[in-house]
Design an enzyme around this catalytic site. Structure first.
Site, PDB file in Angstrom:
ATOM      1  N   LYS A  37       0.846  -1.194   0.000  1.00 11.45           N
ATOM      2  CA  LYS A  37       0.000   0.000   0.000  1.00 11.45           C
ATOM      3  C   LYS A  37       0.882   1.245   0.000  1.00 11.45           C
ATOM      4  CE  LYS A  37      -3.602   2.479   2.465  1.00 11.45           C
ATOM      5  NZ  LYS A  37      -4.391   2.613   3.677  1.00 11.45           N
ATOM      6  N   HIS A  61      -2.365   7.518   1.621  1.00 12.46           N
ATOM      7  CA  HIS A  61      -2.650   7.349   3.046  1.00 12.46           C
ATOM      8  C   HIS A  61      -3.548   8.464   3.574  1.00 12.46           C
ATOM      9  CE1 HIS A  61       0.072   4.000   3.083  1.00 12.46           C
ATOM     10  NE2 HIS A  61       1.027   4.751   2.590  1.00 12.46           N
ATOM     11  N   ARG A  64      -3.761  13.388   4.496  1.00  8.35           N
ATOM     12  CA  ARG A  64      -4.030  14.320   5.594  1.00  8.35           C
ATOM     13  C   ARG A  64      -2.769  15.021   6.092  1.00  8.35           C
ATOM     14  NH1 ARG A  64      -6.729   9.709   6.614  1.00  8.35           N
ATOM     15  NH2 ARG A  64      -5.143   9.059   8.075  1.00  8.35           N
TER      16      ARG A  64
END
Length: 164
Positions: A37, A61, A64
């Site tokens: 990932k 991810h 943010r």
């Protein structure tokens, strides 16, 4: 190898100790399916596949922490093209609606992760809220597929999209 030790102190604030050799070591030790990932670049996708990854997740991810990171959906076509069908390519990154899921599938994603809508639904109405959210998502996808003139997700292709 600290990343694989069962008694490791998991400090996720820095990653300087991790590089592609870490993935090679994980692949050597782990005989099960290995999904990587955080792929956002075609070169990284090729590198992960050459290291023995069985699947990729295109993700920033959540984006943010970085205010200028690229959206996973933007990079999905390049990643899919780079690995030429060698492994499934999944995607994660702020998906909220059925139309967004259909776009990702049309761009070549094998699977689309979405969790936040279900977390919100669970926090408001528990299991009943999650069931309602699943129903709403499914209905939106069915309706949008009908509007596109397709009856199966296998029929979703980039031909259905218009690029700006």
């Amino acid at each position: 190898m600290p990343v694989l030790a069962k008694n490791v102190n998991r400090d996720f604030s820095g990653r300087r100790h991790l590089d592609w050799s870490t993935l090679d070591q994980v692949r050597t030790r782990w005989k099960g399916n290995l999904v990587v990932k955080g792929i956002l670049h075609p070169d990284d996708a090729r590198r992960a596949v050459s290291a023995g990854a069985d699947g990729l997740i295109v993700s920033n991810h959540g984006g943010r922490q970085l205010d200028g990171t690229v959206a996973p959906l933007t990079m999905l076509p390049e990643v899919v093209e780079a690995i030429e069908g060698a492994v499934p390519v999944m995607i994660d990154g702020s998906f909220r609606r059925g139309s967004q899921v259909l776009k990702a599938l049309s761009l070549g994603a094998s699977f689309v992760f979405l969790g936040r809508p279900f977390n919100y639904a669970a926090s408001i109405a528990g299991e009943a809220g999650v069931k309602k959210a699943v129903s709403l998502l499914g209905s939106e996808m069915e309706r949008n597929m009908a509007l596109l003139g397709v009856t199966d997700v296998e029929e979703l292709t980039t031909d259905l999209l218009r690029r700006h």
